[in-house]
Design an enzyme around this catalytic site. Structure first.
Site, PDB file in Angstrom:
ATOM      1  N   ASP A  12       0.335  -6.849 -19.690  1.00 14.86           N
ATOM      2  CA  ASP A  12      -0.226  -7.247 -20.979  1.00 14.86           C
ATOM      3  C   ASP A  12      -0.222  -6.015 -21.889  1.00 14.86           C
ATOM      4  O   ASP A  12       0.342  -4.967 -21.549  1.00 14.86           O
ATOM      5  CB  ASP A  12      -1.606  -7.908 -20.820  1.00 14.86           C
ATOM      6  CG  ASP A  12      -2.712  -6.917 -20.465  1.00 14.86           C
ATOM      7  OD1 ASP A  12      -2.420  -5.720 -20.254  1.00 14.86           O
ATOM      8  OD2 ASP A  12      -3.883  -7.346 -20.398  1.00 14.86           O
ATOM      9  N   HIS A  13      -0.861  -6.130 -23.043  1.00 13.71           N
ATOM     10  CA  HIS A  13      -0.866  -5.040 -24.028  1.00 13.71           C
ATOM     11  C   HIS A  13      -1.533  -3.764 -23.496  1.00 13.71           C
ATOM     12  O   HIS A  13      -1.208  -2.662 -23.940  1.00 13.71           O
ATOM     13  CB  HIS A  13      -1.603  -5.496 -25.292  1.00 13.71           C
ATOM     14  CG  HIS A  13      -2.993  -5.958 -24.998  1.00 13.71           C
ATOM     15  ND1 HIS A  13      -3.245  -7.219 -24.485  1.00 13.71           N
ATOM     16  CD2 HIS A  13      -4.197  -5.339 -25.081  1.00 13.71           C
ATOM     17  CE1 HIS A  13      -4.548  -7.344 -24.293  1.00 13.71           C
ATOM     18  NE2 HIS A  13      -5.155  -6.216 -24.636  1.00 13.71           N
ATOM     19  N   CYS A  69      -2.091  -4.781 -15.862  1.00 12.48           N
ATOM     20  CA  CYS A  69      -2.971  -5.065 -16.995  1.00 12.48           C
ATOM     21  C   CYS A  69      -4.041  -3.962 -16.985  1.00 12.48           C
ATOM     22  O   CYS A  69      -3.843  -2.921 -16.351  1.00 12.48           O
ATOM     23  CB  CYS A  69      -3.556  -6.479 -16.943  1.00 12.48           C
ATOM     24  SG  CYS A  69      -4.680  -6.832 -15.581  1.00 12.48           S
ATOM     25  N   THR A  71      -7.064  -3.738 -15.616  1.00 16.73           N
ATOM     26  CA  THR A  71      -7.587  -3.511 -14.271  1.00 16.73           C
ATOM     27  C   THR A  71      -6.584  -3.845 -13.173  1.00 16.73           C
ATOM     28  O   THR A  71      -6.786  -3.466 -12.012  1.00 16.73           O
ATOM     29  CB  THR A  71      -8.819  -4.400 -14.017  1.00 16.73           C
ATOM     30  OG1 THR A  71      -8.404  -5.768 -14.177  1.00 16.73           O
ATOM     31  CG2 THR A  71      -9.949  -4.080 -14.984  1.00 16.73           C
ATOM     32  N   GLY A  74      -6.755  -9.318 -13.336  1.00 20.98           N
ATOM     33  CA  GLY A  74      -6.462 -10.614 -13.962  1.00 20.98           C
ATOM     34  C   GLY A  74      -5.019 -11.026 -13.780  1.00 20.98           C
ATOM     35  O   GLY A  74      -4.719 -12.183 -13.445  1.00 20.98           O
ATOM     36  N   HIS A 102       1.757  -5.454   6.377  1.00 16.63           N
ATOM     37  CA  HIS A 102       0.965  -6.482   7.065  1.00 16.63           C
ATOM     38  C   HIS A 102       0.930  -7.826   6.335  1.00 16.63           C
ATOM     39  O   HIS A 102       0.844  -8.865   6.977  1.00 16.63           O
ATOM     40  CB  HIS A 102      -0.480  -5.993   7.247  1.00 16.63           C
ATOM     41  CG  HIS A 102      -0.613  -4.942   8.307  1.00 16.63           C
ATOM     42  ND1 HIS A 102      -1.828  -4.544   8.829  1.00 16.63           N
ATOM     43  CD2 HIS A 102       0.329  -4.182   8.945  1.00 16.63           C
ATOM     44  CE1 HIS A 102      -1.641  -3.602   9.747  1.00 16.63           C
ATOM     45  NE2 HIS A 102      -0.350  -3.358   9.818  1.00 16.63           N
ATOM     46  N   ASN A 103       0.954  -7.810   5.024  1.00 15.18           N
ATOM     47  CA  ASN A 103       0.766  -9.047   4.256  1.00 15.18           C
ATOM     48  C   ASN A 103       2.054  -9.563   3.633  1.00 15.18           C
ATOM     49  O   ASN A 103       2.042 -10.614   2.985  1.00 15.18           O
ATOM     50  CB  ASN A 103      -0.284  -8.846   3.152  1.00 15.18           C
ATOM     51  CG  ASN A 103      -1.542  -8.163   3.660  1.00 15.18           C
ATOM     52  OD1 ASN A 103      -1.897  -7.089   3.189  1.00 15.18           O
ATOM     53  ND2 ASN A 103      -2.195  -8.745   4.659  1.00 15.18           N
ATOM     54  N   ARG A 136       2.812  -9.646  15.013  1.00 15.90           N
ATOM     55  CA  ARG A 136       1.533 -10.353  14.974  1.00 15.90           C
ATOM     56  C   ARG A 136       1.125 -10.708  13.546  1.00 15.90           C
ATOM     57  O   ARG A 136       0.272 -11.561  13.338  1.00 15.90           O
ATOM     58  CB  ARG A 136       0.436  -9.514  15.639  1.00 15.90           C
ATOM     59  CG  ARG A 136      -0.001  -8.291  14.855  1.00 15.90           C
ATOM     60  CD  ARG A 136      -1.047  -7.479  15.612  1.00 15.90           C
ATOM     61  NE  ARG A 136      -1.666  -6.460  14.804  1.00 15.90           N
ATOM     62  CZ  ARG A 136      -1.142  -5.254  14.555  1.00 15.90           C
ATOM     63  NH1 ARG A 136       0.041  -4.942  15.061  1.00 15.90           N
ATOM     64  NH2 ARG A 136      -1.792  -4.377  13.808  1.00 15.90           N
ATOM     65  N   HIS A 137       1.745 -10.034  12.570  1.00 16.09           N
ATOM     66  CA  HIS A 137       1.389 -10.302  11.173  1.00 16.09           C
ATOM     67  C   HIS A 137       2.057 -11.560  10.631  1.00 16.09           C
ATOM     68  O   HIS A 137       1.574 -12.151   9.674  1.00 16.09           O
ATOM     69  CB  HIS A 137       1.754  -9.105  10.296  1.00 16.09           C
ATOM     70  CG  HIS A 137       1.153  -7.826  10.779  1.00 16.09           C
ATOM     71  ND1 HIS A 137      -0.207  -7.601  10.769  1.00 16.09           N
ATOM     72  CD2 HIS A 137       1.717  -6.725  11.332  1.00 16.09           C
ATOM     73  CE1 HIS A 137      -0.456  -6.413  11.277  1.00 16.09           C
ATOM     74  NE2 HIS A 137       0.684  -5.863  11.635  1.00 16.09           N
ATOM     75  N   ARG A 140       0.008 -14.796  10.539  1.00 15.00           N
ATOM     76  CA  ARG A 140      -1.094 -14.669   9.570  1.00 15.00           C
ATOM     77  C   ARG A 140      -0.581 -14.899   8.154  1.00 15.00           C
ATOM     78  O   ARG A 140      -1.239 -15.566   7.347  1.00 15.00           O
ATOM     79  CB  ARG A 140      -1.745 -13.290   9.705  1.00 15.00           C
ATOM     80  CG  ARG A 140      -2.346 -13.084  11.090  1.00 15.00           C
ATOM     81  CD  ARG A 140      -2.725 -11.646  11.368  1.00 15.00           C
ATOM     82  NE  ARG A 140      -3.197 -11.494  12.746  1.00 15.00           N
ATOM     83  CZ  ARG A 140      -3.406 -10.332  13.341  1.00 15.00           C
ATOM     84  NH1 ARG A 140      -3.193  -9.195  12.685  1.00 15.00           N
ATOM     85  NH2 ARG A 140      -3.837 -10.284  14.576  1.00 15.00           N
TER      86      ARG A 140
HETATM   87  C1  RB5 Z   1      -7.498  -6.802 -21.632  1.00 14.01           C
HETATM   88  O1  RB5 Z   1      -8.479  -6.275 -22.465  1.00 14.01           O
HETATM   89  C2  RB5 Z   1      -7.999  -6.834 -20.185  1.00 14.01           C
HETATM   90  O2  RB5 Z   1      -8.953  -7.811 -20.035  1.00 14.01           O
HETATM   91  C3  RB5 Z   1      -6.848  -7.049 -19.247  1.00 14.01           C
HETATM   92  O3  RB5 Z   1      -5.892  -6.055 -19.439  1.00 14.01           O
HETATM   93  C4  RB5 Z   1      -7.167  -7.013 -17.756  1.00 14.01           C
HETATM   94  O4  RB5 Z   1      -7.929  -5.902 -17.435  1.00 14.01           O
HETATM   95  C5  RB5 Z   1      -7.692  -8.252 -17.184  1.00 14.01           C
HETATM   96  O5  RB5 Z   1      -7.847  -8.414 -15.976  1.00 14.01           O
END
Ligand code: RB5
Length: 149
Positions: A12-13, A69, A71, A74, A102-103, A136-137, A140
């Site tokens: 995203d931005h 993004c 964090t 999202g 593993h995943n 074993r993975h 799962r």
């Molecule tokens: C955008 O402000 C923020 O919400 C997005 O980049 C992200 O962190 C969402 O999970």
């Protein structure tokens, strides 16, 4: 001749500069980068970019994906709604290695407001250098796949 591994990138931005740094790094490592943007800094919702990248992986057009993004959370949640995608958000190299080993993760999510560029590129390397161990993975991961219905 083996085809290059195609890696789709999106964000995203909030993560455009880090995405561009990741794209340059991954391309310099010899992978084929499919960067689907966005390219302009206007606010744009992370679910649509997570979905778009996830569909490239689910369809087989790209073998792996890296999405970003603020964090990483999202866009990871959105990508994981697409059948066939297993995406983990990582802020450390150990987790990035383990989600492959593993995943059998086929997508990595990063938070541009969480990790700096140096750590992000190390996380990307840990993800790309690892391979699914099977054994074993495998059952799962099959249980995760079965949850998709
Ligand atoms: C955008 O402000 C923020 O919400 C997005 O980049 C992200 O962190 C969402 O999970």
């Amino acid at each position: 001749m083996t085809a290059k591994t195609r890696i789709v990138l999106s964000s995203d931005h909030a993560a455009i500069p880090l995405r561009l740094a990741v794209a340059a790094h991954v391309a310099a490592r010899g992978f084929e980068v499919v960067d689907i943007g966005p390219t302009t800094p206007e606010s744009t919702p992370y679910p649509q970019h997570g979905e778009a990248a996830a569909r490239r992986v689910a369809s087989g057009d790209c073998q792996l994906g890296i999405i970003l993004c603020g964090t990483g959370q999202g866009i990871m949640m959105a990508a994981n709604k697409v059948k066939g995608v297993r995406c983990g958000v990582c802020a450390d190299t150990f987790s990035a290695r383990m989600i492959r080993q593993h995943n059998d993760a086929n997508m990595l999510a990063l938070g541009a407001r969480v990790v700096g560029e140096g750590l992000a590129l190390d996380i990307v390397d840990a993800f790309l250098n690892a391979a699914f161990e099977g054994g074993r993975h495998a059952p799962r991961v099959e249980m995760i796949v079965a949850l998709e219905g």
